[in-house]
Every structure is written in structure tokens, then in C-alpha cells.
Design a protein around this motif. Structure first.
Motif, PDB file in Angstrom:
ATOM      1  N   GLU A 100       7.868  -0.685   1.764  1.00 46.74           N
ATOM      2  CA  GLU A 100       6.670  -0.778   1.238  1.00 46.74           C
ATOM      3  C   GLU A 100       5.881   0.132   1.993  1.00 46.74           C
ATOM      4  O   GLU A 100       6.213   0.627   3.188  1.00 46.74           O
ATOM      5  CB  GLU A 100       6.058  -2.044   2.136  1.00 46.74           C
ATOM      6  CG  GLU A 100       6.257  -2.604   3.685  1.00 46.74           C
ATOM      7  CD  GLU A 100       5.964  -3.571   4.525  1.00 46.74           C
ATOM      8  OE1 GLU A 100       6.408  -4.702   3.610  1.00 46.74           O
ATOM      9  OE2 GLU A 100       5.718  -3.304   5.363  1.00 46.74           O
ATOM     10  N   ILE A 101       4.342   0.840   2.013  1.00 44.68           N
ATOM     11  CA  ILE A 101       4.140   1.249   2.393  1.00 44.68           C
ATOM     12  C   ILE A 101       2.675   0.782   2.043  1.00 44.68           C
ATOM     13  O   ILE A 101       2.175  -0.199   1.713  1.00 44.68           O
ATOM     14  CB  ILE A 101       3.600   2.396   1.779  1.00 44.68           C
ATOM     15  CG1 ILE A 101       3.170   3.431   2.541  1.00 44.68           C
ATOM     16  CG2 ILE A 101       3.352   2.051  -0.011  1.00 44.68           C
ATOM     17  CD1 ILE A 101       3.465   5.165   2.150  1.00 44.68           C
ATOM     18  N   VAL A 102       1.671   1.001   3.359  1.00 41.97           N
ATOM     19  CA  VAL A 102       0.383   0.369   3.246  1.00 41.97           C
ATOM     20  C   VAL A 102      -0.329   2.274   2.158  1.00 41.97           C
ATOM     21  O   VAL A 102      -0.568   2.605   3.069  1.00 41.97           O
ATOM     22  CB  VAL A 102      -0.513   0.286   4.860  1.00 41.97           C
ATOM     23  CG1 VAL A 102      -1.388   0.021   4.880  1.00 41.97           C
ATOM     24  CG2 VAL A 102       0.553  -0.926   4.882  1.00 41.97           C
ATOM     25  N   HIS A 103      -1.653   1.205   1.738  1.00 38.91           N
ATOM     26  CA  HIS A 103      -2.796   1.908   1.097  1.00 38.91           C
ATOM     27  C   HIS A 103      -4.537   1.154   1.702  1.00 38.91           C
ATOM     28  O   HIS A 103      -4.449   0.290   1.036  1.00 38.91           O
ATOM     29  CB  HIS A 103      -2.573   1.711  -0.634  1.00 38.91           C
ATOM     30  CG  HIS A 103      -3.582   2.457  -1.287  1.00 38.91           C
ATOM     31  ND1 HIS A 103      -3.334   4.266  -1.817  1.00 38.91           N
ATOM     32  CD2 HIS A 103      -4.645   2.002  -1.766  1.00 38.91           C
ATOM     33  CE1 HIS A 103      -4.774   4.814  -1.996  1.00 38.91           C
ATOM     34  NE2 HIS A 103      -5.261   3.561  -2.023  1.00 38.91           N
ATOM     35  N   LYS A 104      -4.255   2.843   1.826  1.00 36.90           N
ATOM     36  CA  LYS A 104      -5.979   2.520   2.417  1.00 36.90           C
ATOM     37  C   LYS A 104      -6.579   2.883   1.637  1.00 36.90           C
ATOM     38  O   LYS A 104      -6.646   4.342   0.478  1.00 36.90           O
ATOM     39  CB  LYS A 104      -5.752   3.334   3.863  1.00 36.90           C
ATOM     40  CG  LYS A 104      -5.298   2.224   5.105  1.00 36.90           C
ATOM     41  CD  LYS A 104      -5.477   3.256   6.231  1.00 36.90           C
ATOM     42  CE  LYS A 104      -4.549   2.327   6.942  1.00 36.90           C
ATOM     43  NZ  LYS A 104      -4.185   3.217   8.091  1.00 36.90           N
ATOM     44  N   GLY A 105      -8.136   2.157   1.354  1.00 40.69           N
ATOM     45  CA  GLY A 105      -8.627   2.932   0.164  1.00 40.69           C
ATOM     46  C   GLY A 105      -8.746   2.332  -1.291  1.00 40.69           C
ATOM     47  O   GLY A 105      -8.195   1.684  -2.021  1.00 40.69           O
ATOM     48  N   PRO A 106      -9.495   2.476  -2.356  1.00 41.71           N
ATOM     49  CA  PRO A 106      -9.649   2.196  -3.630  1.00 41.71           C
ATOM     50  C   PRO A 106      -8.709   2.675  -3.843  1.00 41.71           C
ATOM     51  O   PRO A 106      -7.936   3.754  -3.987  1.00 41.71           O
ATOM     52  CB  PRO A 106     -10.802   2.732  -4.344  1.00 41.71           C
ATOM     53  CG  PRO A 106     -11.104   3.348  -3.619  1.00 41.71           C
ATOM     54  CD  PRO A 106     -11.316   3.386  -1.680  1.00 41.71           C
ATOM     55  N   PHE A 107      -8.072   1.811  -5.084  1.00 39.45           N
ATOM     56  CA  PHE A 107      -6.404   2.293  -5.774  1.00 39.45           C
ATOM     57  C   PHE A 107      -6.844   3.662  -7.366  1.00 39.45           C
ATOM     58  O   PHE A 107      -6.669   2.820  -8.052  1.00 39.45           O
ATOM     59  CB  PHE A 107      -5.957   0.979  -5.686  1.00 39.45           C
ATOM     60  CG  PHE A 107      -4.595   0.327  -6.079  1.00 39.45           C
ATOM     61  CD1 PHE A 107      -4.097   0.218  -4.726  1.00 39.45           C
ATOM     62  CD2 PHE A 107      -3.611   1.386  -7.100  1.00 39.45           C
ATOM     63  CE1 PHE A 107      -2.157   0.323  -4.424  1.00 39.45           C
ATOM     64  CE2 PHE A 107      -2.056   0.877  -6.834  1.00 39.45           C
ATOM     65  CZ  PHE A 107      -1.747   1.209  -4.976  1.00 39.45           C
ATOM     66  N   GLY A 108      -6.716   4.639  -7.197  1.00 40.23           N
ATOM     67  CA  GLY A 108      -7.444   5.189  -7.687  1.00 40.23           C
ATOM     68  C   GLY A 108      -6.015   6.307  -7.716  1.00 40.23           C
ATOM     69  O   GLY A 108      -4.802   5.781  -7.763  1.00 40.23           O
ATOM     70  N   GLU A 109      -6.473   7.288  -8.025  1.00 39.84           N
ATOM     71  CA  GLU A 109      -4.981   8.672  -7.517  1.00 39.84           C
ATOM     72  C   GLU A 109      -4.209   8.796  -6.434  1.00 39.84           C
ATOM     73  O   GLU A 109      -3.085   8.782  -6.343  1.00 39.84           O
ATOM     74  CB  GLU A 109      -5.966   9.605  -7.726  1.00 39.84           C
ATOM     75  CG  GLU A 109      -4.492  11.189  -8.245  1.00 39.84           C
ATOM     76  CD  GLU A 109      -3.316  10.763  -9.509  1.00 39.84           C
ATOM     77  OE1 GLU A 109      -2.482  11.003  -9.152  1.00 39.84           O
ATOM     78  OE2 GLU A 109      -4.452  10.359 -10.161  1.00 39.84           O
ATOM     79  N   GLY A 110      -5.303   7.884  -5.396  1.00 41.14           N
ATOM     80  CA  GLY A 110      -4.213   7.950  -4.469  1.00 41.14           C
ATOM     81  C   GLY A 110      -2.913   6.883  -4.112  1.00 41.14           C
ATOM     82  O   GLY A 110      -2.226   7.307  -3.950  1.00 41.14           O
TER      83      GLY A 110
END
Length: 160
Positions: A100-110
Motif C-alpha cells: 500500500e501507499i498513501v496518496h495525498k491530494g485529488p486523484f489525478g495524474e499524481g
């Protein structure tokens, strides 16, 4: 001043078996998700149960157009939870290692870059993906910054 994007490090953890209340939708999740998630929360609140963060699994997102996506919306519930009805079923998720990984911010290209980074990490550690892409929403969509755990169940690769 520019905000610097800090990427979280991927990790492998043992995820214990977890009882989940699950409802499935077919279609663009932005259009069909809200009523399904509302029904899921409603059924759990009606029984006075506590639940954890909302999760979703995407079994066909990689090879189908968004309007045909199957989404499995789920909330962790206590082991003693009775059947909920209304298209909601109880399942056990996990009991296997996950990456797993934590994504911060809106789920666009990042977000797409972080998924690719997680997939490379899985392979580089000698594992392969053993389940559907999953997201666990740590914040509400209106909160800033949004935080989402992206995870896959994994298994050791068998070398020939």
C-alpha cells in the motif's frame, strides 16, 4: 510559494482478516456511488454499528470504460454483524499481505504515478498482485488535503 508534493513510501503489511459490509455498483462511480454508499452507511447506522473508513475495489477498471466499471463499496464492521439485506452482503477481506501507499491530494495524474510506483515496488520486492486495486478513503472528499490509501493484495512470485 509552491507547495511541494511529498510522496509517501510504499510498504508491505500483513492485513488481518476483516469483516466487510459490501455493496456493488456498475457504472461511473461518480454517478452510481453516492446512493450505494448512502445505503451502506444507512444499513450500518440502523443497527447502531461502528464502522471504519469507506473502501472500494475496482475489479475491471483497468480494461473497461468508466461507465462500465464494477465498484465494490465496503465498510469494515464487527465480526458479529448480522446480514444487512438490501443488496449488501458480508464478506471477509484480507488475511494476506498487502502492498500500500498513501496518496495525498485529488486523484489525478499524481495518483496514477503513485499506483505505477506501488506496482513497481511490489515487483521489485519479489511479489505479484493477487487481487483487485483497492482504495481506502481516510478523509471525506471535501477535506483538504484528501488522503487515500491505495493497496493491492500480494503473493510471493514463484520463480521458474
Amino acid at each position: 510559494m509552491l507547495k511541494q508534493h511529498v510522496m509517501a513510501a510504499p510498504r508491505i503489511v500483513d492485513q488481518p482478516p476483516t469483516r466487510m459490509a459490501v455493496i456493488e455498483t456498475v457504472g461511473d462511480p461518480d454517478e452510481v456511488g453516492s446512493p450505494a454508499v448512502g445505503a451502506l452507511y444507512g444499513a450500518i447506522m440502523q443497527l447502531g454499528l461502528e464502522s471504519g473508513h469507506l473502501c472500494s475495489r475496482w475489479p475491471n477498471a483497468a480494461d473497461h470504460p468508466r461507465e462500465e466499471w464494477v465498484t465494490r463499496w465496503a465498510l469494515p464492521v464487527p465480526d458479529h454483524t448480522p446480514e444487512l439485506g438490501n443488496g449488501i452482503r458480508l464478506e471477509t477481506w484480507y488475511g494476506h499481505p498487502v502492498a500500500e501507499i498513501v496518496h495525498k491530494g485529488p486523484f489525478g495524474e499524481g495518483g496514477v504515478q503513485e499506483i505505477k510506483r506501488l506496482q513497481r515496488f511490489i515487483f521489485d520486492c519479489g511479489y505479484e498482485i493477487a487481487g483487485d486495486a483497492e482504495e481506502e478513503y481516510l478523509t471525506r472528499p471535501s477535506e483538504e488535503p484528501q488522503r487515500t490509501i491505495v493497496r493491492y493484495e500480494i503473493r510471493q512470485m514463484h520463480h521458474r
